[in-house]
Design a protein around this motif. Structure first.
Motif, PDB file in Angstrom:
ATOM      1  N   ILE A 111      18.687  43.865 -58.926  1.00 36.75           N
ATOM      2  CA  ILE A 111      18.737  42.545 -59.558  1.00 36.75           C
ATOM      3  C   ILE A 111      19.854  42.501 -60.594  1.00 36.75           C
ATOM      4  CG2 ILE A 111      17.497  40.916 -61.033  1.00 36.75           C
ATOM      5  CD1 ILE A 111      14.913  41.870 -59.696  1.00 36.75           C
ATOM      6  N   ALA A 112      19.938  43.536 -61.402  1.00 34.52           N
ATOM      7  CA  ALA A 112      20.958  43.571 -62.455  1.00 34.52           C
ATOM      8  C   ALA A 112      22.365  43.499 -61.886  1.00 34.52           C
ATOM      9  CB  ALA A 112      20.797  44.835 -63.299  1.00 34.52           C
ATOM     10  N   SER A 113      22.565  44.071 -60.697  1.00 40.57           N
ATOM     11  CA  SER A 113      23.905  44.067 -60.096  1.00 40.57           C
ATOM     12  C   SER A 113      24.394  42.657 -59.788  1.00 40.57           C
ATOM     13  CB  SER A 113      23.909  44.908 -58.818  1.00 40.57           C
ATOM     14  OG  SER A 113      23.200  44.269 -57.773  1.00 40.57           O
ATOM     15  N   LEU A 114      23.466  41.702 -59.644  1.00 37.44           N
ATOM     16  CA  LEU A 114      23.846  40.319 -59.350  1.00 37.44           C
ATOM     17  C   LEU A 114      24.352  39.578 -60.583  1.00 37.44           C
ATOM     18  CD1 LEU A 114      20.883  39.318 -56.997  1.00 37.44           C
ATOM     19  CD2 LEU A 114      23.185  40.066 -56.344  1.00 37.44           C
ATOM     20  N   PHE A 115      24.378  40.270 -61.720  1.00 37.88           N
ATOM     21  CA  PHE A 115      24.823  39.649 -62.964  1.00 37.88           C
ATOM     22  C   PHE A 115      26.106  40.299 -63.490  1.00 37.88           C
ATOM     23  CE2 PHE A 115      20.487  38.438 -62.476  1.00 37.88           C
ATOM     24  CZ  PHE A 115      20.439  37.130 -62.937  1.00 37.88           C
ATOM     25  N   ASN A 116      26.846  40.938 -62.591  1.00 37.45           N
ATOM     26  CA  ASN A 116      28.160  41.450 -62.946  1.00 37.45           C
ATOM     27  C   ASN A 116      29.110  40.259 -63.104  1.00 37.45           C
ATOM     28  OD1 ASN A 116      30.985  42.281 -62.383  1.00 37.45           O
ATOM     29  ND2 ASN A 116      30.088  44.306 -62.116  1.00 37.45           N
ATOM     30  N   PRO A 149      30.787  35.574 -60.979  1.00 41.09           N
ATOM     31  CA  PRO A 149      31.169  34.829 -62.193  1.00 41.09           C
ATOM     32  C   PRO A 149      30.333  33.590 -62.471  1.00 41.09           C
ATOM     33  CG  PRO A 149      32.745  34.441 -60.428  1.00 41.09           C
ATOM     34  CD  PRO A 149      31.841  35.541 -59.960  1.00 41.09           C
ATOM     35  N   GLU A 150      29.564  33.114 -61.489  1.00 41.60           N
ATOM     36  CA  GLU A 150      28.781  31.902 -61.695  1.00 41.60           C
ATOM     37  C   GLU A 150      27.324  32.184 -62.043  1.00 41.60           C
ATOM     38  OE1 GLU A 150      30.515  29.167 -61.779  1.00 41.60           O
ATOM     39  OE2 GLU A 150      32.290  30.301 -61.145  1.00 41.60           O
ATOM     40  N   SER A 151      26.961  33.436 -62.319  1.00 37.44           N
ATOM     41  CA  SER A 151      25.564  33.804 -62.583  1.00 37.44           C
ATOM     42  C   SER A 151      25.057  33.169 -63.873  1.00 37.44           C
ATOM     43  CB  SER A 151      25.435  35.326 -62.689  1.00 37.44           C
ATOM     44  OG  SER A 151      25.726  35.939 -61.457  1.00 37.44           O
ATOM     45  N   THR A 152      23.775  32.778 -63.851  1.00 33.19           N
ATOM     46  CA  THR A 152      23.077  32.309 -65.051  1.00 33.19           C
ATOM     47  C   THR A 152      21.815  33.136 -65.212  1.00 33.19           C
ATOM     48  OG1 THR A 152      21.796  30.670 -63.809  1.00 33.19           O
ATOM     49  CG2 THR A 152      23.935  29.957 -64.675  1.00 33.19           C
ATOM     50  N   ALA A 153      21.101  32.943 -66.308  1.00 30.56           N
ATOM     51  CA  ALA A 153      19.900  33.744 -66.571  1.00 30.56           C
ATOM     52  C   ALA A 153      18.836  33.514 -65.515  1.00 30.56           C
ATOM     53  CB  ALA A 153      19.345  33.429 -67.962  1.00 30.56           C
ATOM     54  N   GLU A 187       7.958  42.362 -64.999  1.00 29.63           N
ATOM     55  CA  GLU A 187       7.540  41.208 -65.791  1.00 29.63           C
ATOM     56  C   GLU A 187       6.625  41.652 -66.935  1.00 29.63           C
ATOM     57  OE1 GLU A 187       6.162  36.677 -64.914  1.00 29.63           O
ATOM     58  OE2 GLU A 187       4.992  38.236 -63.902  1.00 29.63           O
ATOM     59  N   LYS A 188       5.683  42.543 -66.652  1.00 26.98           N
ATOM     60  CA  LYS A 188       4.773  43.028 -67.694  1.00 26.98           C
ATOM     61  C   LYS A 188       5.521  43.754 -68.807  1.00 26.98           C
ATOM     62  CE  LYS A 188       0.706  43.497 -64.709  1.00 26.98           C
ATOM     63  NZ  LYS A 188      -0.233  44.445 -64.048  1.00 26.98           N
ATOM     64  N   GLU A 189       6.635  44.369 -68.454  1.00 27.16           N
ATOM     65  CA  GLU A 189       7.434  45.088 -69.447  1.00 27.16           C
ATOM     66  C   GLU A 189       8.417  44.171 -70.166  1.00 27.16           C
ATOM     67  OE1 GLU A 189       9.175  48.688 -67.926  1.00 27.16           O
ATOM     68  OE2 GLU A 189       7.382  49.196 -66.770  1.00 27.16           O
ATOM     69  N   GLY A 190       8.421  42.878 -69.829  1.00 30.91           N
ATOM     70  CA  GLY A 190       9.224  41.907 -70.562  1.00 30.91           C
ATOM     71  C   GLY A 190      10.684  41.848 -70.181  1.00 30.91           C
ATOM     72  N   LEU A 191      11.038  42.334 -68.978  1.00 28.29           N
ATOM     73  CA  LEU A 191      12.441  42.325 -68.570  1.00 28.29           C
ATOM     74  C   LEU A 191      12.827  41.047 -67.838  1.00 28.29           C
ATOM     75  CD1 LEU A 191      11.757  45.403 -69.057  1.00 28.29           C
ATOM     76  CD2 LEU A 191      13.623  45.880 -67.482  1.00 28.29           C
ATOM     77  N   GLY A 225      10.150  30.012 -56.915  1.00 25.81           N
ATOM     78  CA  GLY A 225      11.468  29.969 -56.297  1.00 25.81           C
ATOM     79  C   GLY A 225      12.527  30.807 -56.973  1.00 25.81           C
ATOM     80  N   GLY A 226      12.153  31.659 -57.918  1.00 29.23           N
ATOM     81  CA  GLY A 226      13.173  32.479 -58.554  1.00 29.23           C
ATOM     82  C   GLY A 226      12.651  33.334 -59.688  1.00 29.23           C
ATOM     83  N   VAL A 227      13.568  33.953 -60.410  1.00 26.17           N
ATOM     84  CA  VAL A 227      13.234  34.762 -61.579  1.00 26.17           C
ATOM     85  C   VAL A 227      14.202  34.419 -62.702  1.00 26.17           C
ATOM     86  CG1 VAL A 227      12.304  36.686 -60.221  1.00 26.17           C
ATOM     87  CG2 VAL A 227      14.721  36.695 -60.873  1.00 26.17           C
ATOM     88  N   THR A 228      13.730  34.527 -63.928  1.00 24.89           N
ATOM     89  CA  THR A 228      14.593  34.362 -65.098  1.00 24.89           C
ATOM     90  C   THR A 228      14.711  35.710 -65.785  1.00 24.89           C
ATOM     91  OG1 THR A 228      14.064  32.037 -65.451  1.00 24.89           O
ATOM     92  CG2 THR A 228      14.842  33.261 -67.357  1.00 24.89           C
ATOM     93  N   ILE A 229      15.926  36.126 -66.030  1.00 26.97           N
ATOM     94  CA  ILE A 229      16.183  37.423 -66.649  1.00 26.97           C
ATOM     95  C   ILE A 229      16.036  37.293 -68.166  1.00 26.97           C
ATOM     96  CG2 ILE A 229      17.836  39.284 -66.906  1.00 26.97           C
ATOM     97  CD1 ILE A 229      16.742  38.727 -64.022  1.00 26.97           C
ATOM     98  N   LEU A 230      15.223  38.184 -68.736  1.00 25.94           N
ATOM     99  CA  LEU A 230      14.983  38.169 -70.174  1.00 25.94           C
ATOM    100  C   LEU A 230      15.737  39.279 -70.901  1.00 25.94           C
ATOM    101  CD1 LEU A 230      11.118  37.520 -70.112  1.00 25.94           C
ATOM    102  CD2 LEU A 230      12.975  35.835 -70.280  1.00 25.94           C
TER     103      LEU A 230
END
Length: 224
Positions: free
Chosen positions: A157-162, A167-171, A199-203, A209-214
């Motif tokens: 998942i983190a690799s999609l935020f390089n 360049p168009e990635s959002t949270a 999610e339980k660890e707060g990441l 339909g998706g996930v929000t990165i914290l």
């Protein structure tokens, strides 16, 4: 041919080009749609285009002789890929398959090579792109050999935020748990368990339909 405004929307690298270079780029690009499960190109194809994701989601990977699938990278909107094969004028070394309905920009090799041979801005982008892609693949090799399933999913998942490759990635990432599993090389059930743990660890936060990165930094280093 696409318009100059559309080029700037789908290709962050075009913002470094001169007006003359933009004209060459847009004249060499067309767009094509692919349905869920449809192949953009396969390993061994003579595919004479450099490609960029306009919308949707695709998986870069391959299938071994015994039928085992391997995921190399996810491709979201704004990601461009395949420059190595275009530069070397070689057959493709991996498959790219649409995981959902997707639209892809295709630049003809003649336009790509003209930019490569004439544009300083384009070459600056290519150096950054190739360097980041190499780092991504080296990191993935280390992760797959040393970390558990949850860690592999977190790093995927983190690799999609390089910011260079995507360049168009959002949270907020519009992606299903099944798609995350496909990109991470695991079943939907295993992906679900790993996502709930993260999610339980707060990441991250699971949403419809998706996930929000914290906490992207903790995701990038998860398992260390």
């Amino acid at each position: 041919m696409i318009s100059e405004d559309q080029l700037k929307r789908v290709a962050a690298w075009s913002r470094e080009l001169t007006h003359a270079e933009i004209e060459v780029a847009r004249a060499g690009i067309t767009e094509r749609s692919y349905g869920t499960g449809e192949t953009v190109f396969m390993r061994g194809d003579k595919f004479d285009y450099w490609a960029g994701m306009v919308s949707g989601l695709a998986r870069m990977g391959g299938v071994s002789r015994d039928g085992k699938e391997t995921s190399l990278a996810g491709l979201t909107a704004g990601a461009w890929f395949g420059e190595g094969s275009v530069l070397k004028n070689e057959l493709r070394r991996y498959d790219v398959v649409a995981l959902r309905g997707s639209r892809v920009a295709l630049m003809e090799r003649t336009a790509f090579m003209w930019l490569f041979e004439n544009s300083v801005g384009f070459n600056r982008f290519l150096v950054r792109q190739l360097n980041e892609r190499l780092g991504q693949f080296i990191g993935m090799l280390e992760v797959n050999r040393t970390l558990d399933a949850t860690s592999r999913l977190a790093r995927s998942i983190a690799s999609l935020f390089n910011p260079i490759l995507y360049p168009e990635s959002t949270a907020h990432l519009e992606i299903t748990q099944e798609e995350i599993g496909a990109l991470s090389g695991m079943s939907r059930q295993n992906a679900n368990r790993a996502l709930n743990r993260l999610e339980k660890e707060g990441l991250l936060r699971l949403e419809y339909g998706g996930v929000t990165i914290l906490d992207i930094e903790r995701l990038r280093g998860y398992g260390d």
